[in-house]
Scaffold this active site. Sequence first.
Site, PDB file in Angstrom:
ATOM      1  N   ASP A  23       0.868  -1.183   0.000  1.00  0.00           N
ATOM      2  CA  ASP A  23       0.000   0.000   0.000  1.00  0.00           C
ATOM      3  C   ASP A  23       0.903   1.231   0.000  1.00  0.00           C
ATOM      4  OD1 ASP A  23      -2.905   0.880   2.030  1.00  0.00           O
ATOM      5  OD2 ASP A  23      -1.855   1.970   0.455  1.00  0.00           O
ATOM      6  N   TYR A  28      -1.812  10.070  -3.023  1.00  0.00           N
ATOM      7  CA  TYR A  28      -1.927  11.330  -3.781  1.00  0.00           C
ATOM      8  C   TYR A  28      -0.979  12.378  -3.208  1.00  0.00           C
ATOM      9  CZ  TYR A  28      -6.313   9.636  -5.904  1.00  0.00           C
ATOM     10  OH  TYR A  28      -7.271   8.928  -6.595  1.00  0.00           O
ATOM     11  N   ARG A  60      -1.475  14.843   9.543  1.00  0.00           N
ATOM     12  CA  ARG A  60      -2.271  13.971  10.406  1.00  0.00           C
ATOM     13  C   ARG A  60      -2.049  14.262  11.880  1.00  0.00           C
ATOM     14  NH1 ARG A  60      -2.673   8.233   6.966  1.00  0.00           N
ATOM     15  NH2 ARG A  60      -2.777   9.368   4.994  1.00  0.00           N
ATOM     16  N   ASP A 115      -3.242   2.479  -5.803  1.00  0.00           N
ATOM     17  CA  ASP A 115      -2.108   2.458  -4.873  1.00  0.00           C
ATOM     18  C   ASP A 115      -1.942   1.182  -4.064  1.00  0.00           C
ATOM     19  OD1 ASP A 115      -4.356   2.814  -3.352  1.00  0.00           O
ATOM     20  OD2 ASP A 115      -3.415   4.203  -1.956  1.00  0.00           O
ATOM     21  N   GLU A 116      -2.666   0.140  -4.415  1.00  0.00           N
ATOM     22  CA  GLU A 116      -2.514  -1.107  -3.650  1.00  0.00           C
ATOM     23  C   GLU A 116      -2.222  -2.275  -4.578  1.00  0.00           C
ATOM     24  OE1 GLU A 116      -5.668  -2.135  -0.882  1.00  0.00           O
ATOM     25  OE2 GLU A 116      -6.180  -0.008  -0.731  1.00  0.00           O
TER      26      GLU A 116
END
Length: 618
Positions: A23, A28, A60, A115-116
Amino acid sequence: MEQDEEFDISSDQKHLNVIIHLDIDYFYAQVEEILNPELKDKPLGVKQGLNIVTCNYIAREYGVGKWKPMKECLEKCPELVVVNGEDLTNYKVYSKRVSELLHKMFGTTERIGLDEHYIDITKEIERQLTELDDVAEHQFLGPIYPDEETFNQCNCGCKTRLMIGTEIADRVRKRLYEDLKLTCSIGISHNKLLAKLVGTMNKPNNQTALAPTASKVFMADLKNLRSITGIGEKTASRIQELGLITIQDLQECDIQRLQKKFGIDMATRLKEMSLGIDMTEIKATGKPKTVGLEDSFRPISIRSDAAEKFQALLSRLMIQIQDDGRVPQSIKVTVRKYDPVKKNSIRETKQCALAPSLFRCVDGKIQLMDGAEQKIIKNVLMLFDRMVDLKQQFNITLLGLCFSKFQEQKKGPGSIANYLMKKQDVEVQSITNLSNETINGSLSDSFRSKTASPSSSLMDFETLSNNSLDLSGSSETELEPSPKKRKKLNLLLVARNRRYSSNDDIASPSKLNVSDLHLNGTSMDTSTPIRIISPLCKNPEPIACSSTKQTEIPPNIDRSVWQELPLEVQRELMMNWQTTASNATNSSTIPSSHHAKTRLSSTKTNNNTLHKYFVQNS
DNA sequence: GCATAGAAAA
DNA sequence: TTTTCTA
């Protein structure tokens, strides 16, 4: 309880595979950081519409998170740098680079979104174990769950395999950073479900391996039912209707009780997932099965407005598929109606078939034939009319078009495969071209493998006659109202040493190349003069009824045609016929009326003589 | 939330 | 084939 043990014993005893789930971290936003390195040490959010869809880890810390309204995020972090992420172009470019790198390293991967990736590294590990047969020292790299001791609880060999798995994961992460400057998080486990889940334990830029015997506990420790991939909002609340709140509740629930609500299949899957059992395989990501667009807008209530929207969608869609190399054979129309009384929206879809003759291929680009756009729009509107009652007031808030049932189309519309498909509403699944050169090689092999396949069945004569080919080139329907059933036929094309109509210059028949035709119609040579032997039967004879003594030719082939065939071709057909016949007699379950009753006929088409020989349908 | 795609259920 | 669910 008892059921749990059953599951553990039956399907979770050995852990023979190693799966990694990769992942890319805050994808982005990370791409934006690479494109503009100044952003790297600032809190960064990527917005779509009014939302922050993802953000870097600096952001975050301020409480900025995925899928939160931008307003809220800016309150928590006034210095948040926001970039617009509505244009996905750059993300797609990086996604492709990642795919290519992983492909180079491992071959096939299964990509999920941009993205995985899931990668089955079992083979790679086995290769290492056998080839590097020195007693190579392995160790766990990166964090493991729950601890090394737990890996010793199983002696199926999984510990070593998973150790190598962590080494591979470490290598992938380093490579991904060296080549693309991207960081990612990887989960290493014996199945997909657990690999994905365990990978989230150490993020970002790290990896985690799971001890197989800890699966059940690991699953039980997850936050809620929704944590399980595949259980979404609806399923979670349906499970909760049974009074099951946690994954542990689900683990301990009686399978019968689940069955009553979900049916045997889904109940089993839910229960297995709750225990960390997942037998699904990694499947290579290929070309998309559908390509669609939808557009939402202020409610419209006029049919001509809808027609315009469809026009626009269709044009955009054509641009999207122009380099696909395939042609869609079905189109689906989506309508979202807003009901002002009930204050809700309903989606409806209808689909219909598209004839391949609507498309052409001009130097590699798929495009519409002249007038095809209007034909398609006309039919789209027919489907629209079936969903929208024009006599009533209506409010359409969304329209969509979606292409599907793609068929490979390497060459132009003049190819034999396309010709047959157009004429016949047949999905040409397998075509074998036969030349004098190769007659004893690939043809017989591919043919026999086809006829010998257990799923193959002999052709039903009635089916054939109903579908009879019109080779005279008379009127053709380009848009069909969804055929009941699309026949799949495997054809044997016999190339002959003769030139037909075309301007193409074939120097010598020995140039005829069998490799121009592939399974699944992926590629066709249009210039090759070809003679096709026909399936259509006027006087059907059961192929299995081998009253053969009379001559040395298959009873289903016309003698005059037979005599024209090169010796090798005769021999090949003879062998094929014998194979088919013996298959037919051996499979006692086929009622006699279903025996293939193929024979030969020929039909004139302009300057071309096409003989078709249908080998089988499936 | 919207747009897109795949899969499973109905 | 159409709808529903999920990501």
